[in-house]
Design an enzyme around this catalytic site. Structure first.
Site, PDB file in Angstrom:
ATOM      1  N   ASP A  63       0.859  -1.176   0.000  1.00 55.31           N
ATOM      2  CA  ASP A  63       0.000   0.000   0.000  1.00 55.31           C
ATOM      3  C   ASP A  63       0.915   1.253   0.000  1.00 55.31           C
ATOM      4  O   ASP A  63       2.137   1.153   0.104  1.00 55.31           O
ATOM      5  CB  ASP A  63      -0.951  -0.016   1.198  1.00 55.31           C
ATOM      6  CG  ASP A  63      -2.174   0.862   0.942  1.00 55.31           C
ATOM      7  OD1 ASP A  63      -2.130   1.689   0.013  1.00 55.31           O
ATOM      8  OD2 ASP A  63      -3.177   0.731   1.671  1.00 55.31           O
TER       9      ASP A  63
HETATM   10  C1  BGC Z   1      -4.947   3.229   0.156  1.00 60.12           C
HETATM   11  C2  BGC Z   1      -5.151   2.213  -0.949  1.00 60.12           C
HETATM   12  C3  BGC Z   1      -4.951   2.859  -2.286  1.00 60.12           C
HETATM   13  C4  BGC Z   1      -3.599   3.514  -2.333  1.00 60.12           C
HETATM   14  C5  BGC Z   1      -3.274   4.156  -3.669  1.00 60.12           C
HETATM   15  C6  BGC Z   1      -3.687   4.023  -0.013  1.00 60.12           C
HETATM   16  O1  BGC Z   1      -3.616   5.063   0.880  1.00 60.12           O
HETATM   17  O2  BGC Z   1      -4.949   2.564   1.394  1.00 60.12           O
HETATM   18  O3  BGC Z   1      -6.432   1.656  -0.841  1.00 60.12           O
HETATM   19  O4  BGC Z   1      -5.110   1.905  -3.301  1.00 60.12           O
HETATM   20  O5  BGC Z   1      -3.530   4.501  -1.343  1.00 60.12           O
HETATM   21  O6  BGC Z   1      -4.013   5.270  -3.898  1.00 60.12           O
END
Ligand code: BGC
Length: 760
Positions: free
Chosen positions: A285
């Site tokens: 993530d």
């Molecule tokens: C979130 C994810 C997301 C990623 C990219 C993160 O902060 O937890 O769900 O896909 O950002 O935007």
């Protein structure tokens, strides 16, 4: 979410990509072997680097010098840019100007629709309609690929039992069985069969794992749970996505057993790859690799090495892999083989997506007009918005509304275009969304008189509004005083036959980093609602929300409640279809609604305990509360219709059965009302005696049927011993013979039951 399209420099030196490919490459392994034999260690590590030049930013760090890095072969994929022109510019740099011309992956958070926004996932899950959900993902994939993307960071399948957690909006609620069906449907919708055409893209199941169990519902918080609980309740939807062939998995921010998921070898290798047979890529993530420093796992070099060794292939934004793996290799802290394995997986994903055959496969500028925000997609969005609505209360048939007379439409969400889309709609344009006001005027037609007043602000708390408004003015504080607004609303309400109160949350009161300890209506809206109820006119609450809310007072005092969630681009039309009866609501909630926050975590598949509270048997020394009952306000699976349904008793084709035989459980459901309606008939199974104690019931099947007034249908569930299995203390998924209770009903509470003895 904020977004900006980033301009990437297009290098002028023009290289013919096609010439760089070996002729007639058909064998993936041979092709990748050949390519990897030419790659330097820097280029291999570069493939593990996922960057964002901006766009939908959910962390404090944004990648720097992106186009230079692409040119130098130091980027495997990019996210945060959309549109074939911008994507083509970046792909051109990789394909024409990097040494080995390796194409990039282009990802984005395509969560509930892409440009045409559909209801938030929690809302869509309330349809219990997996075909519809699959279709919604397919439309999202078609729009996203027309926008140049080949990778969607979805589905989010985190099971959640705590509505304080803002990200419940992005998932499918509390149940592993329903969550698994939806996870698989979404993967099929996004990916098609092996990306068979450029209207499909790679899905990414997230957040692996257990992210929905953050302590106290506080985002990013610690998770700690037993293996049995993981296997039984939290892991099944991720596994279902893997079984459906999902191409990628995103590791979660939280820790598991004291080791952050992003560097958890048990999770990413032993479970995901060895037990489940996952072959795709695992991406972290947003900055989850570097966040392990704050978790307490070591410095950037240490955590990056730990993550790679645990089975992480791609580092999102941290650049821990990019900046430290070479050093770790020199110091013997990681091996070249470990880097090769991760690099190969990323190249394989690109190969499977057809990017080596044609890096511009998803870049067809003519598709933008043809495939994005088409009338067809908007019509689907309207239909989904109606299907997401859950009728929580309807006294004296106040709904559906008549298309005549005067309706007072009151509330801060009635005309709020900005709040229609809900959280995680990064590519949606709120200015194209339909409000409840315009939807009601359009669907209600000229013979109904709609009078409007805002009545109050979503919240009067300016400090709170400032935090919620990080991406735009979702909570706008009116120039007028609260009293002036209230007076106007009450005066208007007095002249109406019925009041529709459009209340709830602002879009970003749920979603990432939007946890709340108070999940009731903000005070300003409670004051308004009380004043509206005091007029004596029937009040219909239309609720927009991204989480279950505590609605105890509302349930007692208003005539009707429609939970519309955040319905997306066509929210207003879909809601109006429901309010005026063009569509008879059929949604059923997929998360339990508590009476107050003190009941949380609250979920239908709870254990009995040794001292269960039993109605009429006294309360002392029972597992209950002194100040509130154990029951939720609305149980899992609950939702009303404009018609009524009656259920016969459950009939089993046998009361004793053995081994691999199939048990048929039948009910007859009758539409006892005056209009046609859909009903989701739910099967739950209870296992009162087992070597590992089982919850009072578990959802094991559902069927959505349509019944005309007066019509009856037999609904048959075929049950096998597979439906009776559970994880024992050796974590084996086993069937233990015994007595089982088969429950069938319209929700998890109001079931009819029959017993069966199931031998070996
Ligand atoms: C979130 C994810 C997301 C990623 C990219 C993160 O902060 O937890 O769900 O896909 O950002 O935007």
């Amino acid at each position: 979410m904020k977004r900006k399209i980033v301009t990437l420099l297009l290098c002028t030196a023009c290289f013919s990509y096609a010439n760089s490919q070996p002729p007639h490459v058909t064998n993936k392994t041979a092709f990748i072997n050949n390519l990897m034999s030419k790659m330097t260690i820097d280029e291999k590590i570069g493939q593990l680097n996922l960057v964002t030049p901006g766009g939908a930013v959910t962390g404090s760090v944004v990648s720097q010098d992106v186009d230079d890095k692409i040119r130098n072969g130091l980027v495997g994929g990019l996210f945060g840019i959309t549109g074939p022109t911008a994507v083509r510019q970046a792909q051109d740099i990789a394909v024409k100007n990097s040494r080995l011309h390796i194409p990039l992956l282009f990802g984005l958070d395509v969560i509930h629709g892409h440009r045409t926004i559909f209801p938030i996932p929690l809302g869509l899950s309330c349809s219990w309609d997996t075909a519809l959900i699959e279709q919604s993902a397919a439309i999202a994939a078609k729009e996203a690929t027309a926008d140049g993307l080949n990778w969607a960071f979805s589905p989010m399948v985190d099971i959640a039992r705590d509505p304080r957690w803002g990200r419940v909006a992005e998932g499918s609620g509390e149940d592993p069985y329903l969550g698994s069906k939806i996870a698989a449907a979404m993967v099929r919708g996004y990916q098609g069969s092996n990306y068979d055409s450029a209207i499909h893209l790679m899905a990414c199941v997230k957040h692996f794992a257990l992210y929905g169990a953050a302590e106290a519902g506080r985002d990013y918080n610690t998770v700690d749970m037993s293996r049995i609980k993981m296997y039984e309740y939290y892991l099944p939807p991720y596994k279902a996505a893997v079984d459906a062939g999902v191409g990628s998995v995103m590791s979660s921010f939280n820790e598991i057993d004291g080791i952050p998921a992003t560097a958890n070898k048990w999770l990413l290798t032993d479970l995901l790859r060895k037990q489940w047979g996952f072959k795709g890529i695992v991406v972290s993530d947003y900055t989850a690799v570097s966040e392990m420093i704050a978790h307490g796992s070591g410095d950037l070099q240490t955590v990056s090495a730990l993550a790679l060794k645990a089975g992480l292939d791609m580092d999102m934004v941290s650049e821990g892999f990019l900046t430290t793996l070479k050093q770790s290799l020199k110091e013997g802290k990681v091996t070249e083989q470990q880097i090769n394995v991760a690099c190969r997986r990323i190249l394989e994903a690109k190969y499977d997506l057809g990017l080596f055959a044609n890096p511009y496969r998803f870049l067809d500028e003519s598709r933008v007009l043809r495939d994005i925000m088409t009338d067809e997609n908007r019509a689907a969005a309207r239909n989904y918005a109606a299907h997401a609505c859950v009728l929580l209360k309807n006294t004296n048939g106040v709904l559906p509304l008549k298309k005549s007379g005067t309706i007072a439409l009151i509330g801060p969400l009635a005309q709020s275009q900005r709040n229609m889309l809900g959280t995680w709609s990064v590519s949606g344009d709120w200015q194209k969304s339909v409000t409840i006001d315009s939807g009601m005027r359009y669907v209600g037609g000229d013979s109904v008189n709609i009078i409007y007043a805002k009545g109050t602000n979503i919240s009067d708390d300016t400090a709170f509004a400032k935090r919620v408004n990080a991406f735009g003015e979702e909570i706008s504080i009116d120039q007028r005083t609260p009293q002036e607004m209230l007076d106007e609303a009450v005066n208007i309400a007095k002249n109406a036959d019925v009041i529709v109160a459009a209340l709830g949350e602002a879009a970003d009161m749920t979603g990432e980093s939007s946890s709340m300890t108070d999940i009731s209506l903000p005070e300003s809206q409670q004051t308004l609602l009380k004043a509206l109820v005091a007029t004596g006119k029937p009040v219909v609450v239309v609720l927009m929300n991204g989480r279950p809310m505590t609605l105890t007072w509302e349930d007692e005092h208003v005539a009707a409640i429609v939970d519309a969630w955040f319905g997306g681009t066509e929210a207003g039309n879909g809601i109006a279809d429901v309010l005026f009866g063009n569509y008879n609501p059929s949604g059923k909630i997929t998360m339990t609604f508590p009476r107050n926050v003190g009941q949380i975590p609250i979920y239908y598949n709870h254990k009995n305990t040794g001292r269960p509270y039993i109605e009429g048997q006294g309360t002392k020394f029972k597992s209950d509360y002194l100040d509130v009952t154990n029951d939720p306000l609305y149980p899992f699976g609950y939702g009303l219709s404009y018609t009524t349904f009656s259920y016969s008793d459950v009939s089993l084709d046998s009361n004793t059965i053995s081994g691999n035989q199939t048990l048929k459980a039948t009910v007859t459901v009758t539409n006892t009302g005056a209009v046609a309606g859909e009903e989701t008939v739910q099967l739950y199974i209870g296992d009162p005696v087992a070597s590992v104690t089982q919850p009072v019931k578990k959802l094991k099947g559902f069927q959505k049927i349509m019944l005309q007034p007066g019509e009856s249908k037999q609904v048959i569930f075929n049950i096998t011993s597979d439906d009776l299995k559970f994880y024992n203390s050796d974590l084996k998924y086993v069937f233990e013979p015994g007595t089982f209770i088969i429950h069938i009903g319209p929700n998890s509470r109001d079931v009819k039951s029959a017993m069966v003895n199931w031998d070996k």
